[in-house]
Write an enzyme that holds these catalytic residues in place. Structure first.
Site, PDB file in Angstrom:
ATOM      1  N   HIS A  90      10.025  76.796  21.008  1.00  0.00           N
ATOM      2  CA  HIS A  90      10.112  77.200  19.680  1.00  0.00           C
ATOM      3  C   HIS A  90      10.451  76.072  18.711  1.00  0.00           C
ATOM      4  CE1 HIS A  90      11.247  80.674  22.031  1.00  0.00           C
ATOM      5  NE2 HIS A  90      10.770  81.528  21.313  1.00  0.00           N
ATOM      6  N   ASP A 121      13.907  75.350  18.840  1.00  0.00           N
ATOM      7  CA  ASP A 121      14.374  74.933  20.210  1.00  0.00           C
ATOM      8  C   ASP A 121      14.777  73.410  20.167  1.00  0.00           C
ATOM      9  OD1 ASP A 121      14.425  77.664  21.192  1.00  0.00           O
ATOM     10  OD2 ASP A 121      12.305  77.354  22.107  1.00  0.00           O
ATOM     11  N   MET A 173       2.680  74.731  25.357  1.00  0.00           N
ATOM     12  CA  MET A 173       2.463  75.698  24.375  1.00  0.00           C
ATOM     13  C   MET A 173       3.593  75.315  23.421  1.00  0.00           C
ATOM     14  SD  MET A 173       4.511  78.620  23.703  1.00  0.00           S
ATOM     15  CE  MET A 173       4.973  79.525  25.181  1.00  0.00           C
ATOM     16  N   GLU A 181       1.985  87.880  22.092  1.00  0.00           N
ATOM     17  CA  GLU A 181       2.998  88.636  23.214  1.00  0.00           C
ATOM     18  C   GLU A 181       3.295  89.919  22.791  1.00  0.00           C
ATOM     19  OE1 GLU A 181       5.577  85.932  24.765  1.00  0.00           O
ATOM     20  OE2 GLU A 181       7.186  87.300  25.357  1.00  0.00           O
ATOM     21  N   LYS A 185       5.853  93.384  23.134  1.00  0.00           N
ATOM     22  CA  LYS A 185       7.218  93.817  23.576  1.00  0.00           C
ATOM     23  C   LYS A 185       7.496  95.330  22.838  1.00  0.00           C
ATOM     24  CE  LYS A 185      11.946  92.457  24.396  1.00  0.00           C
ATOM     25  NZ  LYS A 185      12.751  91.313  24.289  1.00  0.00           N
ATOM     26  N   GLU A 224       3.927  89.657  29.174  1.00  0.00           N
ATOM     27  CA  GLU A 224       5.127  89.083  29.990  1.00  0.00           C
ATOM     28  C   GLU A 224       5.414  90.257  30.741  1.00  0.00           C
ATOM     29  OE1 GLU A 224       8.251  87.155  28.049  1.00  0.00           O
ATOM     30  OE2 GLU A 224       9.734  88.760  29.099  1.00  0.00           O
ATOM     31  N   HIS A 281       8.053  92.765  29.493  1.00  0.00           N
ATOM     32  CA  HIS A 281       8.009  93.585  28.349  1.00  0.00           C
ATOM     33  C   HIS A 281       7.161  94.826  28.597  1.00  0.00           C
ATOM     34  CE1 HIS A 281       8.583  89.850  25.786  1.00  0.00           C
ATOM     35  NE2 HIS A 281       9.554  90.197  26.494  1.00  0.00           N
ATOM     36  N   ASP A 340       3.377  85.196  30.754  1.00  0.00           N
ATOM     37  CA  ASP A 340       4.911  84.699  30.834  1.00  0.00           C
ATOM     38  C   ASP A 340       5.240  85.801  31.873  1.00  0.00           C
ATOM     39  OD1 ASP A 340       6.294  84.771  27.357  1.00  0.00           O
ATOM     40  OD2 ASP A 340       5.017  83.209  28.661  1.00  0.00           O
ATOM     41  N   ASP A 368      15.919  93.892  28.581  1.00  0.00           N
ATOM     42  CA  ASP A 368      14.792  92.936  28.843  1.00  0.00           C
ATOM     43  C   ASP A 368      15.550  91.849  29.665  1.00  0.00           C
ATOM     44  OD1 ASP A 368      12.957  90.228  26.831  1.00  0.00           O
ATOM     45  OD2 ASP A 368      12.906  91.027  28.942  1.00  0.00           O
ATOM     46  N   ASP A 415      14.465  89.636  32.033  1.00  0.00           N
ATOM     47  CA  ASP A 415      13.998  88.207  32.152  1.00  0.00           C
ATOM     48  C   ASP A 415      14.350  87.587  33.512  1.00  0.00           C
ATOM     49  OD1 ASP A 415      14.076  87.239  28.643  1.00  0.00           O
ATOM     50  OD2 ASP A 415      12.532  88.333  29.684  1.00  0.00           O
ATOM     51  N   ASP A 463       8.943  82.829  31.660  1.00  0.00           N
ATOM     52  CA  ASP A 463       9.839  82.983  30.408  1.00  0.00           C
ATOM     53  C   ASP A 463      11.082  83.739  31.041  1.00  0.00           C
ATOM     54  OD1 ASP A 463       9.145  84.591  27.377  1.00  0.00           O
ATOM     55  OD2 ASP A 463      10.869  83.561  28.178  1.00  0.00           O
TER      56      ASP A 463
HETATM   57  C1  DIG Z   1      10.246  86.261  24.639  1.00  0.00           C
HETATM   58  O1  DIG Z   1       9.964  87.107  25.713  1.00  0.00           O
HETATM   59  C2  DIG Z   1       9.310  85.665  23.789  1.00  0.00           C
HETATM   60  C3  DIG Z   1       9.968  84.326  23.204  1.00  0.00           C
HETATM   61  O2  DIG Z   1      10.613  83.790  23.981  1.00  0.00           O
HETATM   62  C4  DIG Z   1       8.850  83.322  22.820  1.00  0.00           C
HETATM   63  O3  DIG Z   1       8.424  83.622  21.658  1.00  0.00           O
HETATM   64  C5  DIG Z   1       7.788  83.821  23.817  1.00  0.00           C
HETATM   65  C6  DIG Z   1       7.118  82.669  24.425  1.00  0.00           C
HETATM   66  O4  DIG Z   1       6.428  82.955  25.613  1.00  0.00           O
HETATM   67  N1  DIG Z   1       8.222  85.099  24.609  1.00  0.00           N
HETATM   68 MN    MN Z   2       8.031  85.980  26.556  1.00  0.00          MN
HETATM   69 MN    MN Z   3      11.164  88.609  27.737  1.00  0.00          MN
END
Ligand code: DIG
Ligand code: MN
Ligand code: MN
Length: 390
Positions: A57, A60, A91, A184, A186, A220, A223, A248, A258, A260, A290
């Site tokens: 990002h 980041d 990316m 993406e 969620k 993802e 998600h 992801d 979430d 992860d 991710d």
């Molecule tokens: C969260 O799953 C999101 C953020 O971390 C980011 O914007 C995106 C990148 O893959 N995944």
């Molecule tokens: Mn993600």
């Molecule tokens: Mn996530």
């Protein structure tokens, strides 16, 4: 010693700076790890064989309040670390969710100036990503949502989101960045209800955009699991439409926040079918993990998290090869897929003649219902491949 389970750059395994750089903070606890700067995170990934690239990002990499001189130094150190470790930037994306200004959304905010600021911030993040070589730009609308639908018209929210994306597509074209955009989804967290809750929501939006050819999805695992869905089927829908631009990978217990988790660490069977689908379909995009290490891990264990993510993928890739090569499994697949050339031809393409022929065809539903479907046997053999005895 390299073997079939050794990850290689061919798989395009990537990690976000925020993943292995996660410092262990959660809503109920303070950080458990010392923060690392971007160059240190790249150096850490350089110690994890098979890593192809890193993603970020905007904030980041460059803190939102960095001075131009600080930004220049950070970029210089980051580029050196990429060179030293042989990693690329695959990316880029924008943080449109951390700063308080986005507390009620970014592109869908009720405040036109905040919507404009979000687009402006993306433009700058696109420039930064392009400078680092990124050709994929992800949009995760983590704050695009509501706690109460009294606050926003959901139809208006969709229009605002589309307006921002259409503008940014034109900006990428005008600057010749060559970006593809990946959306993406969620369903919730950090908003009570997030717009475009699942990957299918974005697949439905893309055809309505001014530049649908530039736009795809970044599903993802966690998600779609949060929405209680079969992730493999969402990825299949994206692949079938040639819209799987990025993915992801992580893992997630159903019905939880979430999490992860490390790839494959909660649902290895689902992870197996996902890897099989990606490999069988010849998916050539990046595979981003991710995810982040447990809050209890130190950075030695964070490296094990990264290595384990890639190794699990490679193990499941080998399991998929064995499944595809297993004569008994392939024999069962042959048995359960019953072809009937004439009928298939009739239904494949409508014509008045085909319709008449189909209506005049005798089809005995009772006899058809007798066709054997040894699915228990097939799934047991699949489990035995997964459990390592086939
Ligand atoms: C969260 O799953 C999101 C953020 O971390 C980011 O914007 C995106 C990148 O893959 N995944
Ligand atoms: Mn993600
Ligand atoms: Mn996530």
């Amino acid at each position: 010693m390299a073997d079939a389970l050794t990850p290689t750059k061919q798989q395009k395994f990537t990690f976000g700076l925020w993943t292995v750089g996660n410092i262990g903070r959660d809503p109920f606890g303070e950080p458990t790890r010392q923060g690392l700067n971007p160059a240190q995170i790249v150096d850490l990934l350089g110690q994890c064989e098979g890593t192809y690239g890193v993603n970020f990002h905007d904030n980041d990499l460059i803190p939102i309040d960095a001075t131009p001189a600080q930004a220049a130094q950070i970029k210089k150190d980051f580029k050196k670390a990429l060179r030293d470790n042989g990693l690329v930037v695959s990316m880029a994306t924008t943080n449109l969710f951390s700063d308080p200004v986005f507390k009620d959304g970014a592109f869908t905010s009720n405040n036109a100036s905040i919507r404009a600021y979000a687009v402006q911030k993306c433009m700058r993040a696109m420039e930064l990503g392009a400078e680092m070589g990124a050709k994929m730009f992800v949009f995760w609308g983590g704050r695009e949502g509501v706690e109460s639908d009294a606050t926003k018209c959901p139809v208006e929210a969709i229009k605002r989101f589309r307006e921002a994306i259409d503008f940014l597509c034109e900006y990428s074209i005008s600057q010749k960045f060559g970006y593809k955009f990946a959306f993406e989804a969620k369903p919730n967290e950090p908003r009570g209800h997030i717009y475009f809750a699942v990957t299918g929501s974005y697949l439905a939006l893309i055809p309505t955009l001014a530049h649908p050819e530039m736009c795809g999805v970044n599903p993802e695992v966690a998600h779609e699991h949060m929405a209680g869905l079969n992730f493999v089927h969402q990825v299949a829908a994206a692949l079938e439409q040639k819209k799987l631009f990025h993915i992801d990978l992580n893992d997630q217990e159903f019905g939880r926040y979430d999490q992860d988790f490390r790839f494959g660490s909660a649902n290895p069977k689902h992870a197996f079918f996902l890897v099989k689908l990606l490999e069988d379909s010849g998916y050539s995009g990046a595979r981003q993990f991710d995810a982040h290490a447990y809050r209890q891990s130190d950075y030695e264990d964070v490296k094990e998290f990264a290595r384990g993510s890639m190794r699990t993928y490679m193990i499941l890739k080998e399991k998929a090869r064995r499944w595809n090569a297993d004569k008994e499994i392939q024999g069962l697949l042959k048995q359960i897929n019953v072809e009937e050339q004439l009928l298939s031809k009739l239904v494949r393409r409508f014509s008045p003649g085909n319709a008449k022929k189909l209506l005049n065809t005798e089809l005995d539903r009772k006899r058809l219902a007798q066709a054997p479907l040894p699915y228990e046997k097939l799934d047991q053999l699949t489990m035995e491949v997964l459990m390592g005895i086939r």
